[in-house]
Motif scaffolding. Structure first.
Motif, mmCIF file in Angstrom:
data_model
loop_
_atom_site.group_PDB
_atom_site.id
_atom_site.type_symbol
_atom_site.label_atom_id
_atom_site.label_comp_id
_atom_site.label_asym_id
_atom_site.label_seq_id
_atom_site.Cartn_x
_atom_site.Cartn_y
_atom_site.Cartn_z
ATOM 1 N N GLN A 128 7.534 17.600 7.121
ATOM 2 C CA GLN A 128 7.782 16.809 6.259
ATOM 3 C C GLN A 128 8.357 15.463 6.631
ATOM 4 N N ILE A 129 7.811 14.379 6.065
ATOM 5 C CA ILE A 129 8.419 13.086 6.485
ATOM 6 C C ILE A 129 8.626 12.242 5.131
ATOM 7 N N SER A 130 9.300 11.275 5.185
ATOM 8 C CA SER A 130 9.608 10.426 4.214
ATOM 9 C C SER A 130 9.870 8.913 4.677
ATOM 10 N N MET A 131 9.469 8.003 3.990
ATOM 11 C CA MET A 131 9.687 6.405 4.410
ATOM 12 C C MET A 131 10.110 5.725 3.373
ATOM 13 N N GLN A 132 11.007 4.769 3.472
ATOM 14 C CA GLN A 132 11.339 3.933 2.177
ATOM 15 C C GLN A 132 11.548 2.591 2.842
ATOM 16 N N HIS A 133 10.762 1.655 2.087
ATOM 17 C CA HIS A 133 11.148 0.203 2.588
ATOM 18 C C HIS A 133 12.354 -0.207 1.945
ATOM 19 N N THR A 134 13.305 -0.960 2.905
ATOM 20 C CA THR A 134 14.693 -1.548 2.321
ATOM 21 C C THR A 134 14.404 -2.925 1.620
ATOM 22 N N GLY A 135 13.173 -3.322 1.556
ATOM 23 C CA GLY A 135 13.115 -4.518 0.924
ATOM 24 C C GLY A 135 13.203 -6.106 2.028
ATOM 25 N N VAL A 192 -9.849 9.680 -0.375
ATOM 26 C CA VAL A 192 -8.756 8.894 0.067
ATOM 27 C C VAL A 192 -7.988 8.031 -0.618
ATOM 28 N N LYS A 193 -6.765 8.331 -0.925
ATOM 29 C CA LYS A 193 -6.011 7.589 -1.818
ATOM 30 C C LYS A 193 -4.664 6.747 -0.837
ATOM 31 N N SER A 194 -4.630 5.196 -1.029
ATOM 32 C CA SER A 194 -4.034 4.558 -0.135
ATOM 33 C C SER A 194 -2.690 4.273 -0.764
ATOM 34 N N ILE A 195 -1.701 4.573 -0.013
ATOM 35 C CA ILE A 195 -0.370 4.174 -0.328
ATOM 36 C C ILE A 195 -0.140 2.784 -0.153
ATOM 37 N N ASN A 196 0.475 1.992 -1.079
ATOM 38 C CA ASN A 196 1.113 0.630 -0.970
ATOM 39 C C ASN A 196 2.467 0.493 -1.038
ATOM 40 N N LEU A 197 3.183 0.366 0.000
ATOM 41 C CA LEU A 197 4.569 0.238 0.144
ATOM 42 C C LEU A 197 5.164 -1.093 -0.718
ATOM 43 N N ASP A 198 4.093 -2.073 -0.886
ATOM 44 C CA ASP A 198 4.724 -3.226 -1.631
ATOM 45 C C ASP A 198 4.703 -2.851 -3.102
ATOM 46 N N LYS A 199 3.969 -1.901 -3.696
ATOM 47 C CA LYS A 199 4.115 -1.541 -4.950
ATOM 48 C C LYS A 199 5.057 -0.256 -5.160
ATOM 49 N N GLU A 200 4.763 0.533 -4.403
ATOM 50 C CA GLU A 200 5.551 1.835 -4.378
ATOM 51 C C GLU A 200 6.981 2.022 -3.711
ATOM 52 N N GLY A 201 7.031 1.310 -2.741
ATOM 53 C CA GLY A 201 8.459 1.399 -1.868
ATOM 54 C C GLY A 201 8.745 2.438 -1.148
ATOM 55 N N GLU A 202 8.247 3.744 -1.417
ATOM 56 C CA GLU A 202 8.546 4.712 -0.696
ATOM 57 C C GLU A 202 7.520 5.753 -0.852
ATOM 58 N N GLY A 209 -2.015 15.828 -0.366
ATOM 59 C CA GLY A 209 -2.590 14.832 -1.527
ATOM 60 C C GLY A 209 -3.457 13.768 -1.322
ATOM 61 N N ASP A 210 -4.495 14.071 -0.166
ATOM 62 C CA ASP A 210 -5.251 13.082 0.199
ATOM 63 C C ASP A 210 -4.712 11.589 0.282
ATOM 64 N N ARG A 211 -3.521 11.308 0.606
ATOM 65 C CA ARG A 211 -2.771 10.214 0.786
ATOM 66 C C ARG A 211 -2.858 9.567 2.273
ATOM 67 N N VAL A 212 -3.104 8.470 2.152
ATOM 68 C CA VAL A 212 -3.202 7.811 3.603
ATOM 69 C C VAL A 212 -2.469 6.475 3.573
ATOM 70 N N ILE A 213 -1.760 5.948 4.635
ATOM 71 C CA ILE A 213 -1.088 4.507 4.795
ATOM 72 C C ILE A 213 -1.345 4.019 5.996
#
Length: 280
Positions: free
Chosen positions: A41-48, A233-243, A260-264
């Motif tokens: 398990q990993i998690s990532m958050q953009h601090t802005g 494939v479901k692309s993760i967008n950090l600019d929109k989702e943030g984490e 969940g078929d997610r990629v970044i």
């Protein structure tokens, strides 16, 4: 859980003795061994915060995978000719940074074929121990060097000739969905060389016999640390989702694959300050 925080860069990647890609993610001064996190398990958050990967200036928007606008406009490595090497204008005396051009564009380049789900032609500056980091960044499962050329301009002219018969783009969605079927790259190389023979003769006539050197190195197979490929494939967008968070199921190219078929695409967020949590 272990936490990290800092500005990230594209994942550095090399291969082991079995040509399995080995990934490290730079996070500030830390280097995360990403292969060890597969299945965890990993998690990532953009601090802005975003810092330019070249000058480190704070920027509200990242350009060209990590640069501020000022660097985008002034650096030779951000010029159009980097994407289209046949437009190299060093000899015209208009290179943005002549010293950078001499070090990076006036050196040998390789033209290659790679299997990234479909077969493509491309160019790279370095092939170390038979493998180019360019192939790894593109998620190639097979690759073969076609020729060594004397500079970036020549590589672009040769690539343009090949593009009449074969694509020069990677379809990243196709690359991520599965392990592609093996292709006979050696046979394809020989066939393509016959088709572009006239174009190569013209390049040699203008730039000399030293401009092109056909290589005889064999095709190689490359493997990636993937437990499970995404079905859709479901692309993760950090600019929109943030984490995001989830189980890391694999890494290929510069992409992390999660449940969940997610990629970044981690390279896309070079310069972003991230807070990262891992099980280790």
């Amino acid at each position: 859980m272990t936490s990290y925080q800092g500005n990230i860069r594209k994942m550095s990647v090399s291969t082991d003795v079995d040509n399995l890609a080995q990934y490290q993610l730079p996070v500030g001064e830390e280097r995360l061994n990403m292969n060890e996190l597969i299945g965890q398990q990993i998690s990532m958050q953009h601090t802005g915060k975003i810092h330019c990967v070249h000058c480190a200036a704070v920027t509200k928007k990242s350009f060209n995978q990590g640069y501020c606008y000022r660097c985008l406009m002034k650096l030779a490595q951000c010029d159009t000719c980097i994407i289209k090497p046949e437009l190299c204008h060093y000899d015209a005396g208009t290179c943005r940074e002549p010293a950078w051009g001499e070090a990076n564009c006036l050196s040998d380049h390789f033209v290659y074929l790679a299997n990234t789900g479909t077969i493509k032609v491309g160019i790279t500056r370095h092939v170390t121990d038979g493998v180019s980091s360019r192939w790894l960044d593109q998620g190639a499962t097979q690759a073969i060097a076609i020729m060594r050329v004397q500079n970036r301009l020549t590589s672009g002219l040769v690539e343009t000739a090949f593009k009449s018969f074969i694509a020069d783009k990677t379809n990243w969605r196709t690359m991520l969905k599965s392990q592609p079927e093996q292709a006979d790259l050696q046979a394809l190389k020989e066939s393509l060389l016959e088709q572009v023979e006239g174009d190569l003769d013209e390049i040699i006539e203008e730039y000399g016999f030293q401009a092109i050197d056909i290589t005889d190195t064999p095709a190689i197979d490359i493997h990636y640390p993937v437990q499970q490929y995404p079905e859709k494939v479901k692309s993760i967008n950090l600019d929109k989702e943030g984490e995001f968070s989830g189980t890391l199921l694999g890494i290929k190219g510069q992409y992390l694959m999660l449940d969940g078929d997610r990629v970044i695409n981690m390279r896309k967020y070079s310069g972003y300050e991230l807070s990262i949590q891992t099980e280790q």
